[in-house]
Design an enzyme around this catalytic site. Structure first.
Site, PDB file in Angstrom:
ATOM      1  N   LYS A  32      -6.300   8.166  15.338  1.00  0.00           N
ATOM      2  CA  LYS A  32      -6.133   6.839  16.026  1.00  0.00           C
ATOM      3  C   LYS A  32      -4.538   6.652  15.907  1.00  0.00           C
ATOM      4  O   LYS A  32      -3.896   6.229  17.119  1.00  0.00           O
ATOM      5  CB  LYS A  32      -6.471   5.579  15.148  1.00  0.00           C
ATOM      6  CG  LYS A  32      -6.167   4.400  15.890  1.00  0.00           C
ATOM      7  CD  LYS A  32      -6.842   3.191  15.122  1.00  0.00           C
ATOM      8  CE  LYS A  32      -6.573   1.909  15.876  1.00  0.00           C
ATOM      9  NZ  LYS A  32      -7.130   0.754  14.960  1.00  0.00           N
ATOM     10  N   GLN A  33      -3.645   6.969  15.008  1.00  0.00           N
ATOM     11  CA  GLN A  33      -2.547   6.825  14.781  1.00  0.00           C
ATOM     12  C   GLN A  33      -1.654   7.567  13.625  1.00  0.00           C
ATOM     13  O   GLN A  33      -2.499   8.148  13.009  1.00  0.00           O
ATOM     14  CB  GLN A  33      -1.864   5.444  14.534  1.00  0.00           C
ATOM     15  CG  GLN A  33      -2.338   4.637  13.008  1.00  0.00           C
ATOM     16  CD  GLN A  33      -2.423   3.346  12.849  1.00  0.00           C
ATOM     17  OE1 GLN A  33      -3.166   2.549  13.303  1.00  0.00           O
ATOM     18  NE2 GLN A  33      -1.318   2.709  12.560  1.00  0.00           N
ATOM     19  N   GLU A  64      -7.227   4.686  11.387  1.00  0.00           N
ATOM     20  CA  GLU A  64      -8.609   4.068  10.841  1.00  0.00           C
ATOM     21  C   GLU A  64      -9.904   4.779  11.583  1.00  0.00           C
ATOM     22  O   GLU A  64     -10.909   4.233  11.754  1.00  0.00           O
ATOM     23  CB  GLU A  64      -8.520   2.601  11.485  1.00  0.00           C
ATOM     24  CG  GLU A  64      -7.406   1.656  10.544  1.00  0.00           C
ATOM     25  CD  GLU A  64      -7.318   0.308  11.313  1.00  0.00           C
ATOM     26  OE1 GLU A  64      -6.970  -0.518  10.485  1.00  0.00           O
ATOM     27  OE2 GLU A  64      -7.355   0.090  12.537  1.00  0.00           O
TER      28      GLU A  64
END
Length: 751
Positions: free
Chosen positions: A592-593, A487
């Protein structure tokens, strides 16, 4: 990172009370039983900073979202969990003065969440000059009788003289959400009944302009005590109060139990039926002793732990972490109600509105498949099937065919108010399709995928076929304007994971359509033209790739960024989401991930060791892991690649994410869906568990600091125990028919 609780295998315990850590303590000592849950608030009252929170499964409110930048297709409201009527309130007075840990001098403080029995214990001594009084609180939410909350407070006089004790159990509907606008309240009291030794309130959520259901809740309290009941006036029309008083001689002790039955209109269609059920259940539990109620509760928890416990020897930090993960997961969801799902914060806070996200399908499903009966996971799949009508609405709002399952929802309708989430994070459709595949692959049960699941897959595929566009210049299908799992990248073109999931979903749906019976095929009504289009998209989907780096490119343009590793960020600027502007984050290369790595984890057997290594070595150094979901999948991939130290480091981060407050954001609630990470890292990572062609495969290793680890796994009607020691892995069939498994390429018979 901040650790305020001691490291113990079965307990989250502290002997220190620091008001500045109050919210963190409340989050960490949350309780739940799937039906309802609460933060670790002080029931006697606390005048300092606190986030009081009690939540009821499936009870929510549609908040206003229409703002100046509202666009066509935006959700009409933002759904959020409603802070429930406060039924645990238990003020206590000593010699006419209320106890309050924000003001009183105390000693011998203990706060102890007993995870084995699912009981919250707290004790302390209040000191006021020559007056010294000891208090002990016990609290549990019954999993035997899910509508039941039980509290017990014991008071002992340690003073040289007698003291006067008054306890005022109450139910209070004058509550608000911390994030509420303009101090608004969400409960209207329909009925309040205050008696000398009992009381009840029936309240209904306030009307809303969006046509969504209002919810009614009923709470009835009854007490068990040797104190004397005292008549008190009802304080207002939103609260009922009882009072019990007595004089305690030196060294004397008294006890009060508060039993509350909680019912909601989710289960009763009229106020009369709801009230009758509330009284009936109150009568039922009144016949049982505290010991009997507690025993029924702990017996069920014992059975859960027997099936799911992960035993780690040699590392108490790791042991406490994974048990905390499993405890909070089970406190949130155990599959009893297919109308419910797993919110990112569960019953531990207001953030994320208490709604359902894609986390369930991507992260919770793999864990529940391994540690519960298949019906639990099937209920999670049925949750989505039952919300297809809402998914049609979401797609139509975007001018598209088929079904777009919501990013955030209570009822199937999208209710998130950020455009980059609502419009763009459409990979969730692929994650839901993958969960259907994952359930079918793991259980061998085709009853869902060939019926309800085929419908879900078909409607998702219709969405993908309409959402892609064909690039004449490249002769490829593309998907523009999306946000991937990362995101920290919004409105990008051709996110690799999104494109890959769209391609895979269409391919898998075509495969399933070839297996459904004629009646189901007729109901699905997928034309030959649609199938041909889907096949063409599968064949010509654009998947960004860089041949020089041998990596799948996260999205068009990603490699044009200033690629610098996370290690180049100054320590005082981490986490970046708390120090940088959103614009700076979007322009950075920091992830972010897992995004590309999320897709590789999903289909880990489909990629070569060289592909996995190239992508992990490129993307992991750019990942800040500021999503709670991130460390687990990276730990699995690190294990798969033989990066054992990295795998263990990331396991610690996921298993102790909240226990050590890694991301400095646990004060507003726990990361419940990320609690899946510890099990995923151990079982898929360290033990190398895979399911291939209906067979279990393992390739275990033992972390350096561990003496051993043991877990049990449900698979095809069997319960298998896996234990890994310094001398290698050991396997045992606990129950079920004989089973052949594969261990590092060799067949092992379990009988």
């Amino acid at each position: 990172m901040k650790r305020i609780f001691e490291v113990q295998p079965w307990n989250v315990i502290t002997h220190t009370f620091d008001p500045k850590d109050k919210r963190l303590q409340e989050s960490m000592t949350s309780l739940g039983n799937e039906y309802m849950g609460m933060r670790g608030d002080f029931e006697e009252g606390y005048s300092g900073d606190s986030l009081q929170g009690i939540y009821l499964g499936g009870v929510w409110y549609p908040d206003k979202t229409r703002v100046g930048w509202w666009k066509n297709g935006y959700p009409k409201y933002f759904g959020k969990v409603v802070n429930a009527v406060n039924f645990i309130k238990l003020p206590i007075e000593i010699n006419g003065e209320a106890i309050d840990l924000a003001k009183d001098k105390i000693s011998d403080f203990v706060l102890d969440l007993d995870m084995k029995q699912a009981v919250l214990n707290r004790s302390f001594v209040v000191e006021r000059g020559d007056v010294r009084v000891a208090f002990k609180f016990e609290r549990f939410l019954s999993v035997s009788q899910q509508e039941l909350s039980v509290q017990r407070v014991s008071v002992k006089n340690l003073s040289a003289d007698s003291v006067d004790v008054t306890i005022k159990p109450s139910i209070d509907a004058d509550v608000k959400n911390e994030e509420a606008n303009y101090d608004e309240r969400f409960w209207d009291v329909l009925d309040a009944d205050q008696q000398a030794e009992s009381g009840s309130i029936v309240a209904k959520t306030t009307p809303n302009p969006f046509g969504t259901p209002q919810f009614t809740s009923g709470m009835e309290m009854r007490m068990v005590t040797d104190l004397n009941a005292v008549n008190v006036a009802q304080p207002n029309d939103k609260e009922v109060v009882t009072a019990f008083n007595g004089k305690l001689a030196p060294q004397a002790e008294t006890t009060l139990e508060k039993r509350v039955i909680v019912v909601t209109s989710r289960d009763y269609d009229t106020q009369e039926k709801l009230t009758a059920a509330m009284h009936e259940l109150s009568d039922k539990v009144a016949k049982e002793s505290y010991a009997e109620l507690l025993s029924a509760h702990t017996a069920i928890w014992a059975d859960r732990w027997e099936k799911s416990d992960v035993v780690i020897k040699g590392d108490d930090e790791s042991q406490q972490g994974i048990r905390f993960n499993l405890f909070q997961l089970f406190s949130t969801y155990y599959g009893k109600d297919s109308r419910l799902n797993i919110g990112p914060k569960g019953f531990t806070g207001e953030k994320y509105g208490g709604a359902t996200y894609w986390d369930t399908e991507a992260f919770a499903v793999p864990v529940y498949l391994g540690i519960t009966n298949p019906e639990v996971t099937r209920n999670l799949l049925m949750y989505r099937y039952k919300q297809l009508d809402g998914a049609y609405v979401n797609a139509k709002e975007q001018g598209l065919n088929g079904a777009l399952f919501p990013m955030v929802t209570f009822d199937g309708i999208e209710c998130h108010n950020e455009w980059e989430i609502t419009f763009e994070e459409i990979h969730r459709n692929g994650d839901i399709a993958f969960a259907i595949y994952n359930y079918t692959r793991y259980t061998g049960d085709t009853s869902y995928v060939l019926h309800e699941g085929a419908k879900v897959l078909s409607e998702i595929s219709r969405f993908w076929a309409d959402r892609v566009h064909f690039s004449k210049r490249n002769q490829k299908y593309m998907i523009h304007g999306v946000t991937g799992a990362d995101e920290y990248e919004n409105n990008v073109d051709n996110n690799w994971d999104t494109n890959m999931l769209a391609q895979w979903t269409l391919k898998y749906t075509l495969e399933i359509l070839g297996k459904v019976d004629q009646e189901t095929a007729k109901k699905l009504a997928i034309s030959d033209e649609e199938k041909a289009k889907w096949q063409d998209i599968v064949k010509r989907m654009y998947l960004p790739y860089d041949k020089d780096l041998n990596i799948f490119v996260q999205h068009d343009g990603f490699l044009d960024k200033d690629i610098e590793p996370v290690s180049s960020i100054p320590a005082d600027q981490r986490p970046i989401n708390q120090h940088w502007s959103w614009d700076k984050i979007l322009r950075s290369p920091y992830i972010k991930q897992g995004d590309v790595l999320q897709g590789i984890w999903d289909f880990i057997d489909d990629y070569t060791p060289e592909q996995k290594k190239a992508n992990f070595d490129f993307y992991e150094p750019l990942t800040v892991h500021e999503s709670s979901l991130s460390p687990a999948i990276h730990s699995v991939l690190a294990s798969d690649l033989g990066y054992k130290d990295k795998a263990v480091e990331l396991y610690s981060r996921t298993a102790r994410l909240d226990l050590d407050n890694y991301n400095n954001d646990t004060t507003d609630g726990l990361h419940i869906t990320a609690m899946t990470g510890g099990w995923i890292a151990v079982v898929q990572g360290f033990a190398g568990m895979r399911v291939r062609n209906g067979q279990l495969h393992y390739a275990p290793f033992l972390p350096k600091t561990w003496t051993s680890y043991t877990f049990r796994q449900v698979f095809h009607g069997r319960l298998v125990e896996v234990s890994v020691h310094a001398d290698g892995p050991h396997f045992k069939l606990i129950s079920g028919d004989p089973l052949t498994i594969d261990v590092a390429g060799e067949s092992v018979e379990l009988k």
